[in-house]
Design an enzyme around this catalytic site. Structure first.
Site, PDB file in Angstrom:
ATOM      1  N   LYS A 106       0.852  -1.195   0.000  1.00 41.81           N
ATOM      2  CA  LYS A 106       0.000   0.000   0.000  1.00 41.81           C
ATOM      3  C   LYS A 106       0.876   1.228   0.000  1.00 41.81           C
ATOM      4  CE  LYS A 106      -4.508   0.672   0.301  1.00 41.81           C
ATOM      5  NZ  LYS A 106      -5.540  -0.316  -0.016  1.00 41.81           N
ATOM      6  N   GLY A 218     -20.453   6.476   2.881  1.00 41.61           N
ATOM      7  CA  GLY A 218     -19.333   6.773   1.968  1.00 41.61           C
ATOM      8  C   GLY A 218     -19.845   6.829   0.544  1.00 41.61           C
ATOM      9  N   TYR A 219     -19.488   7.867  -0.197  1.00 38.46           N
ATOM     10  CA  TYR A 219     -20.001   8.005  -1.559  1.00 38.46           C
ATOM     11  C   TYR A 219     -18.883   8.341  -2.530  1.00 38.46           C
ATOM     12  CZ  TYR A 219     -24.271   7.905  -4.334  1.00 38.46           C
ATOM     13  OH  TYR A 219     -25.275   7.528  -5.198  1.00 38.46           O
ATOM     14  N   GLY A 223     -18.685   3.578  -2.795  1.00 37.11           N
ATOM     15  CA  GLY A 223     -20.046   3.791  -2.309  1.00 37.11           C
ATOM     16  C   GLY A 223     -21.025   4.148  -3.416  1.00 37.11           C
TER      17      GLY A 223
HETATM   18  N1  GLU Z   1      -7.249  -0.052  -3.294  1.00 37.15           N
HETATM   19  C1  GLU Z   1      -7.999  -1.239  -3.538  1.00 37.15           C
HETATM   20  C2  GLU Z   1      -8.079  -2.096  -2.288  1.00 37.15           C
HETATM   21  O1  GLU Z   1      -7.937  -1.630  -1.183  1.00 37.15           O
HETATM   22  C3  GLU Z   1      -7.515  -2.000  -4.763  1.00 37.15           C
HETATM   23  C4  GLU Z   1      -6.066  -2.353  -4.760  1.00 37.15           C
HETATM   24  C5  GLU Z   1      -5.582  -2.857  -6.115  1.00 37.15           C
HETATM   25  O2  GLU Z   1      -6.361  -2.919  -7.038  1.00 37.15           O
HETATM   26  O3  GLU Z   1      -4.394  -3.157  -6.186  1.00 37.15           O
HETATM   27  O4  GLU Z   1      -8.355  -3.258  -2.367  1.00 37.15           O
END
Ligand code: GLU
Length: 416
Positions: A106, A218-219, A223
């Site tokens: 992340k 959440g929108y 959302g």
């Molecule tokens: N951000 C999205 C999640 O939390 C997708 C992550 C991705 O597609 O790599 O799952």
């Protein structure tokens, strides 16, 4: 005792509970409690007024035993390294529970995108990818959108990356616009996966979905798509939705097209025609069949868990429920679809996007959704079976399935 709301402490506590049930060997448990590696950096950005502003950025590669790290990048004023660590850990369990050949990562930048001009946003995005270029790549780590990032931002990042490496490499980032190799169905994929999971949960619980009531907190991307799909695919009656400014309620249902129209003008769902105001906390406590937290972490805590009346909670956000709240919901008999199972649709279609990029071949949306349904339903059933056989909470069951898979990959590699 006040509740610890640090997301990484929560992610570790969840793992600890699963490790105990799984009787994970202590060395493996200690290894899985920490990120493999993380990068902290500064992004100097020339602002429109000519001054340079320095933004802090992070990328955490939590675990890549099952494949390249995978996970989104968030732009958020309250971003912290511990939030990114937690989200990277949850990505690790998410790709494992969905059985994708990927690890978990992340990224984040501490910034407020609402206060940036479009060109400043572009420079922050290009600056971010410049800072991580040497650490990401098709075979290392593949970023994607998350809170306050979108396909346009992915397009700038892809372009900057390809300029730096000197060749095309579309699969280095997912959630791109389709013109640059994005997958059909990707922008709705997280919500679509959640809709499939809700269908499975309703089947297990014997709740007919058509006409059942639903509230969505959440929108953003997730959302708003969930509202539309709940309406179109499940025939659920969405009676309340909200964003960071507040919510709207209509017991007869909110038409997604009307809310979208209002949102385009007002940039908030608040004050939408045919609705009355409802606060975010009132929304969570509504007497509805399905509650969908689709915003950010720590929304259902020890303070309000007891007041939740929904029969099914479908966690489309990452980390919306604290461990103490989990126990309360379980004791109340509420059926919870845990975040990294419920919202695995996004990363699943990201993986499909990588596959399509590798083959330079496009699938149409119906094929994407059919394969997504297959992945989510299989993952759901594995978790449901585990929860039933061990008589444990669904979240713990999801951890058992995911952690066992990651631990096996770590063992086979001889790391622990
Ligand atoms: N951000 C999205 C999640 O939390 C997708 C992550 C991705 O597609 O790599 O799952």
């Amino acid at each position: 005792m006040t509740e610890n709301l640090n997301p990484f402490a929560i992610a570790q506590a969840q793992l600890d509970e699963a490790a105990e049930v799984l009787q994970l060997e202590p060395a493996m448990h200690r290894f899985l409690r920490e990120p493999l590696r993380e990068f902290h950096f500064s992004i100097p950005v020339r602002m429109d007024n000519g001054q340079t502003e320095t933004f802090r950025g992070y990328r955490v590669q939590y675990n890549d035993a099952r494949g390249p790290a995978k996970g989104g990048i968030r732009f958020h004023p309250d971003e912290t390294i511990d939030t990114v660590r937690a989200l990277a850990a949850w990505m690790t369990w998410k790709t494992a529970v969905a059985d994708l050949p990927l690890g978990g990562g992340k990224g984040g930048v501490i910034c407020n995108p609402r206060q940036l001009s479009v060109s400043e946003l572009e420079r922050v995005s290009r600056g971010y990818i410049r800072a991580v270029t040497r650490f990401v790549g098709l075979t290392q780590d593949v970023p994607a959108p998350d809170v306050h990032t979108n396909p346009q931002i992915m397009a700038w990042m892809l372009d900057e990356y390809e300029i730096l490496v000197g060749h095309h490499e579309a699969g280095v980032i997912t959630g791109k616009p389709q013109e640059l190799g994005g997958s059909a169905g990707r922008s709705a994929a997280t919500a679509m996966g959640g809709i499939f999971a809700i269908r499975e949960a309703a089947r297990v619980q014997g709740i007919p979905l058509a006409g059942s009531t639903c509230a969505i907190q959440g929108y953003g991307n997730v959302g708003s798509h969930a509202h539309r799909l709940a309406h179109e695919v499940s025939d659920l009656k969405v009676v309340a939705v909200s964003d960071e400014f507040g919510g709207i309620y209509n017991p007869n249902g909110l038409d997604p097209a009307v809310v979208q129209n209002h949102l385009r003008e007002a940039r908030t769902v608040k004050d939408c025609p045919d609705s009355e105001f409802i606060s975010n906390s009132e929304l969570l406590e509504l007497d509805v069949d399905v509650l969908v937290p689709a915003a950010i972490e720590n929304q259902i805590t020890s303070k309000n868990a007891d007041l939740i009346k929904a029969k099914i909670i479908a966690e489309l956000a990452n980390g919306p429920t604290t461990p103490r709240a989990d126990k309360v919901l379980f004791d109340k008999g509420i059926y919870l679809i845990p975040d990294f199972l419920c919202n695995a649709g996004g990363v699943t279609v990201s993986y499909f996007e990588m596959v399509q990029n590798a083959y330079q071949f496009r699938w149409d949306e119906s094929l994407v959704n059919q394969r997504l349904d297959n992945k989510i339903t299989t993952a759901f059933q594995a978790v449901q079976k585990m929860a039933q056989s061990k008589q444990i909470e669904n979240r713990v069951a999801a951890y058992l399935v995911a952690v066992a898979r990651v631990a096996e990959a770590v063992r086979l590699r001889g790391w622990v």
